[in-house]
Enzyme design. Structure first.
Site, PDB file in Angstrom:
ATOM      1  N   ASP A   1      -3.092 -36.759  21.583  1.00  0.00           N
ATOM      2  CA  ASP A   1      -3.530 -38.120  21.881  1.00  0.00           C
ATOM      3  C   ASP A   1      -4.418 -38.190  23.112  1.00  0.00           C
ATOM      4  OD1 ASP A   1      -0.308 -39.103  20.791  1.00  0.00           O
ATOM      5  OD2 ASP A   1      -2.197 -39.325  19.718  1.00  0.00           O
TER       6      ASP A   1
ATOM      7  N   HIS B   1       5.221 -42.094  20.293  1.00  0.00           N
ATOM      8  CA  HIS B   1       4.722 -41.330  19.144  1.00  0.00           C
ATOM      9  C   HIS B   1       3.251 -41.693  18.923  1.00  0.00           C
ATOM     10  CE1 HIS B   1       4.615 -39.129  15.473  1.00  0.00           C
ATOM     11  NE2 HIS B   1       5.292 -39.925  14.687  1.00  0.00           N
TER      12      HIS B   1
ATOM     13  N   HIS C   1       5.294 -33.106  25.017  1.00  0.00           N
ATOM     14  CA  HIS C   1       5.563 -32.976  23.579  1.00  0.00           C
ATOM     15  C   HIS C   1       6.975 -32.434  23.395  1.00  0.00           C
ATOM     16  CE1 HIS C   1       5.026 -31.952  19.339  1.00  0.00           C
ATOM     17  NE2 HIS C   1       3.994 -32.758  19.379  1.00  0.00           N
TER      18      HIS C   1
END
Ligand code: SDX
Length: 380
Positions: A316, A226, A265
């Site tokens: 990210d 995460h 994802h």
């Protein structure tokens, strides 16, 4: 035994409604209270986005001025919180440091009636703003103490993003850096029922307090699947070194069946809607700092991994190198995620408290069939 349809990881399960954001993988889009996140990131200060998430509307000029004044009142690191952080070794995990600070703020925010943990909507809106205002100082001080540097006091002449950078680096940053940072805060602010947000809603659903819900969310965000992924992306860049080494590095990593952080994802399967906006911010930083090799490595790894696995970057992936170019230490990346996401978390906590519905799913028992003690006593 009747077949039970288990939804492991709650993948694809709609568990409640929310008015805060809409993640749409079909159109690869993300709306905050109806506004496309790309438009918000390109045009609004983070203070306005925070107001939008909490209240449902972008602020009027007066409301923005009031929020900025309140944020300025609470942006200095309180002596009690600094003392709590200073007890920890500088080798403590940065997310444990942030969680400790939030816990102390919560414990000190005695509302008088200690058994009324949930508080009123007005109390929780004030708590959300204070916590949001305090986190930049907590995150900035965390990086500085790990570097052996002193705390820097905030500057009232700087708005949220510029002040955050000032408290971290001790010098005013170029507007290109401030803008890229501001965009990253907006992009990281909210993302519907992700693991850390759902954690905060589960805690709020028991009518526990906002601070307990935020500290639980910090624990969930700490995980590399995460929030910890942006930190891991920099470790990957450091390990690969340059674009020429991408193929052999990927051969080894994929051969070892390792997950490549910054890619994939649970909801977006054809690319994360936020990546183009964050990549554009990264490109401005690559030009500003004249670091073309960063872009070369970024592009080489992305194109080869997508070609080989058909798995696309998530937020990210561009944010890691962007924060690195801004001067943040890799250990500071996930705490930056907390500073942004605390707006989304607290909006969801207040929404959950208002819905007043305890979250308590079922499980399918697969342990031993019923059996009885029949005189059993532990013997060697
Ligand atoms: C965030 O939920 C949110 O909204 C989160 C977030 C937010 O804003 O709150 O968007 C922020 O957490 C972004 C995600 C950051 N995490 C990472 O970058 C870690 C690496 N990513 C993977 O761990 C993975 O993609 C997940 C956990 C993010 C999603 O995984 P899923 O949807 O559960 O898919 P999966 O793990 O079941 O993978 C399906 C297949 C598997 O292959 P097989 O075992 O079927 O052969 O795809 C492979 C996986 O091995 N796969 C990857 C991969 N991601 C999926 N293989 C290599 N590298 C990857 N990154």
């Amino acid at each position: 035994m009747t077949e039970v349809d288990i939804k492991k990881g709650l993948a694809g399960v709609v568990v409640d409604v929310t008015a805060i954001s809409k993640v749409n993988p079909e159109t690869n889009s993300l709306l905050y209270r109806g506004y496309p996140v790309q438009e918000l990131a390109a045009t609004q200060p983070f203070e306005a986005v925070a107001h939008l998430l909490w209240t449902g509307n972008l602020p009027t000029a007066a409301e923005l001025a009031e929020l900025r004044a309140t944020e300025r009142q609470h942006r200095a690191l309180s002596p009690e919180v600094k003392a709590a952080i200073d007890i920890l070794p500088t080798t403590a995990h940065p997310m444990d440091e942030v969680r400790t600070a939030v816990s102390v703020i919560g414990a000190l925010d005695a509302t008088g009636d200690v058994m009324d943990a949930a508080g009123t909507p007005e109390e929780n809106q004030e708590r959300a703003i204070r916590l949001w205002a305090q986190l930049p100082a907590i995150v900035a001080y965390g990086q500085r103490r790990r570097r052996g540097e002193e705390l820097i006091a905030p500057r009232d002449d700087l708005d949220y993003s510029a002040n955050f950078l000032w408290m971290t680096f001790g010098e005013e940053q170029h507007e290109i850096v401030v803008d890229a940072f501001n965009r990253s805060m907006t992009l990281y602010a909210e993302h519907s029922f992700n693991a850390s947000t759902f954690t905060s809603r589960v805690i709020a659903s028991t009518l526990s307090d906002l601070y307990s819900a935020v500290t639980g969310a910090i624990g969930a965000l700490k995980g590399p699947l995460h929030g910890g992924a942006n930190e891991a992306v920099l470790h990957i860049f450091d390990a690969i070194g340059s674009a020429e080494n991408v193929t052999p590095w990927l051969d080894e990593a994929l051969g070892a069946k390792r997950k490549i952080m910054g890619f994939g994802h649970r909801v977006y399967k054809r690319g994360d809607s936020r990546v183009p906006t964050m990549k554009a911010a990264l490109d401005t930083l690559v030009t500003h700092y004249d670091r073309p090799e960063v872009a070369a490595l970024y592009d080489a790894l992305e194109s080869e991994f997508v070609a080989r696995k058909g798995i696309y970057p998530n937020l990210d992936y561009p944010s890691g190198p962007a924060y690195n170019l801004m001067g943040f230490d890799t250990l500071t990346f996930t705490p930056l995620f907390v500073a942004a996401r605390v707006t989304g978390w607290t909006a969801h906590i207040m929404e959950q408290l208002a819905s007043n519905a305890l979250i308590r799913p079922l499980s399918e028992y697969v342990g031993p069939a019923e059996r009885h003690i029949d005189g059993y006593v532990a013997t060697d």
